[in-house]
Design a protein around this motif. Structure first.
Motif, PDB file in Angstrom:
ATOM      1  N   ARG A  53      27.097  76.527  53.852  1.00  0.00           N
ATOM      2  CA  ARG A  53      28.458  76.369  53.319  1.00  0.00           C
ATOM      3  C   ARG A  53      29.026  75.012  53.739  1.00  0.00           C
ATOM      4  NH1 ARG A  53      30.507  81.335  51.557  1.00  0.00           N
ATOM      5  NH2 ARG A  53      29.370  83.171  52.362  1.00  0.00           N
ATOM      6  N   SER A  54      29.915  74.481  52.921  1.00  0.00           N
ATOM      7  CA  SER A  54      30.625  73.269  53.292  1.00  0.00           C
ATOM      8  C   SER A  54      31.610  73.594  54.412  1.00  0.00           C
ATOM      9  CB  SER A  54      31.380  72.709  52.088  1.00  0.00           C
ATOM     10  OG  SER A  54      32.433  73.592  51.712  1.00  0.00           O
ATOM     11  N   PHE A  55      32.132  72.533  55.060  1.00  0.00           N
ATOM     12  CA  PHE A  55      33.087  72.764  56.147  1.00  0.00           C
ATOM     13  C   PHE A  55      34.308  73.521  55.641  1.00  0.00           C
ATOM     14  CE2 PHE A  55      36.887  71.445  58.508  1.00  0.00           C
ATOM     15  CZ  PHE A  55      36.538  71.901  59.774  1.00  0.00           C
ATOM     16  N   ARG A  56      34.777  73.166  54.459  1.00  0.00           N
ATOM     17  CA  ARG A  56      35.957  73.833  53.903  1.00  0.00           C
ATOM     18  C   ARG A  56      35.683  75.321  53.661  1.00  0.00           C
ATOM     19  NH1 ARG A  56      39.349  71.776  48.548  1.00  0.00           N
ATOM     20  NH2 ARG A  56      40.971  73.392  48.621  1.00  0.00           N
ATOM     21  N   GLN A  57      34.507  75.624  53.148  1.00  0.00           N
ATOM     22  CA  GLN A  57      34.159  77.022  52.903  1.00  0.00           C
ATOM     23  C   GLN A  57      33.973  77.796  54.211  1.00  0.00           C
ATOM     24  OE1 GLN A  57      30.633  76.248  50.580  1.00  0.00           O
ATOM     25  NE2 GLN A  57      31.671  76.677  48.642  1.00  0.00           N
ATOM     26  N   TRP A  99      25.222  72.438  61.319  1.00  0.00           N
ATOM     27  CA  TRP A  99      25.169  71.060  60.813  1.00  0.00           C
ATOM     28  C   TRP A  99      23.762  70.480  60.978  1.00  0.00           C
ATOM     29  CZ3 TRP A  99      24.139  66.270  63.020  1.00  0.00           C
ATOM     30  CH2 TRP A  99      24.526  65.145  62.276  1.00  0.00           C
ATOM     31  N   ALA A 102      21.210  72.114  58.564  1.00  0.00           N
ATOM     32  CA  ALA A 102      21.376  71.635  57.189  1.00  0.00           C
ATOM     33  C   ALA A 102      20.680  70.309  56.956  1.00  0.00           C
ATOM     34  CB  ALA A 102      22.865  71.513  56.861  1.00  0.00           C
TER      35      ALA A 102
END
Length: 211
Positions: A53-57, A99, A102
């Protein structure tokens, strides 16, 4: 926009509940086991939720887990410094770990494929060593024992829980069914062989304390 915020809040609250319940159960079991601590799986559950997931998600999951960590550690009667540093250690571990994974994993294969799994073992060891080092800054005595206990229980939790949850998610979501690709079946068998070997190594001896 309102529906997006509501969905994010729901994910955060769900993670807070799961993380708090898991933390409470593990901490309670450790206190009742006369020094034999359980495998720490709360961070593994959070990592499973944020991988990919992205940081925002991922942010709602982190916020929910952080709140739950503060609550669970305070409920365990730790002092304020310990509660804060344990929470920072937990969140840092998962954030740095997800991180790193990924960027180092082979994105053409599942995380539990042999090559990625070997990378995951090394990454998990590194981030749990880091989080243990952060955590011990919040305690006054027995830092060596706390560090070793944190590292071993947390590392084992990541190794056992994260790949297993990913396998189950992919299996029940219909992704890469084993009957369609025999290689997937071999990968899954390899994961569970590693799980079994880890469990036997830890629990099949009586020379060292289980931690």
């Amino acid at each position: 926009m309102t529906s997006i915020w509501m969905a994010s809040a729901a994910r955060g609250l769900f993670m807070a509940f799961v993380y708090a319940l898991n933390s409470w159960a593990v901490l309670n079991a450790a206190q009742l086991s006369d020094g034999i601590a359980a495998i720490w799986s709360a961070n593994a559950i959070l990592m499973f939720a944020v991988i990919g997931r992205s940081f925002r998600q991922a942010l709602p999951y982190y916020l929910g887990a952080a709140a739950a960590s503060l609550f669970a550690n305070a409920l365990a009667s730790f002092d304020t410094a310990t509660v804060v540093m344990f929470t920072i250690a937990n969140m840092s571990e998962v954030a740095i770990g997800s991180w790193t994974i990924a960027r180092l994993r082979d994105s053409s294969q599942e995380l539990y494929a042999p090559t990625n799994l070997l990378r995951f073992v090394g990454i998990a060891a590194g981030i749990t060593a880091l989080s243990a080092s952060i955590a011990v800054t919040g305690v006054d005595t027995g830092r060596a024992e706390v560090w070793l206990s944190w590292f071993l229980s947390d590392w084992l939790g990541l190794l056992l829980v994260v790949p297993s949850l990913l396998v189950l998610r992919d299996r029940f979501s219909g992704f890469a069914l084993a009957k369609e690709n025999p290689k997937i079946l071999l990968n899954r068998v390899a994961v569970y062989v590693l799980v079994l070997a880890s469990a036997l190594l830890v629990f099949g001896q009586n020379h060292y304390p289980l931690m």
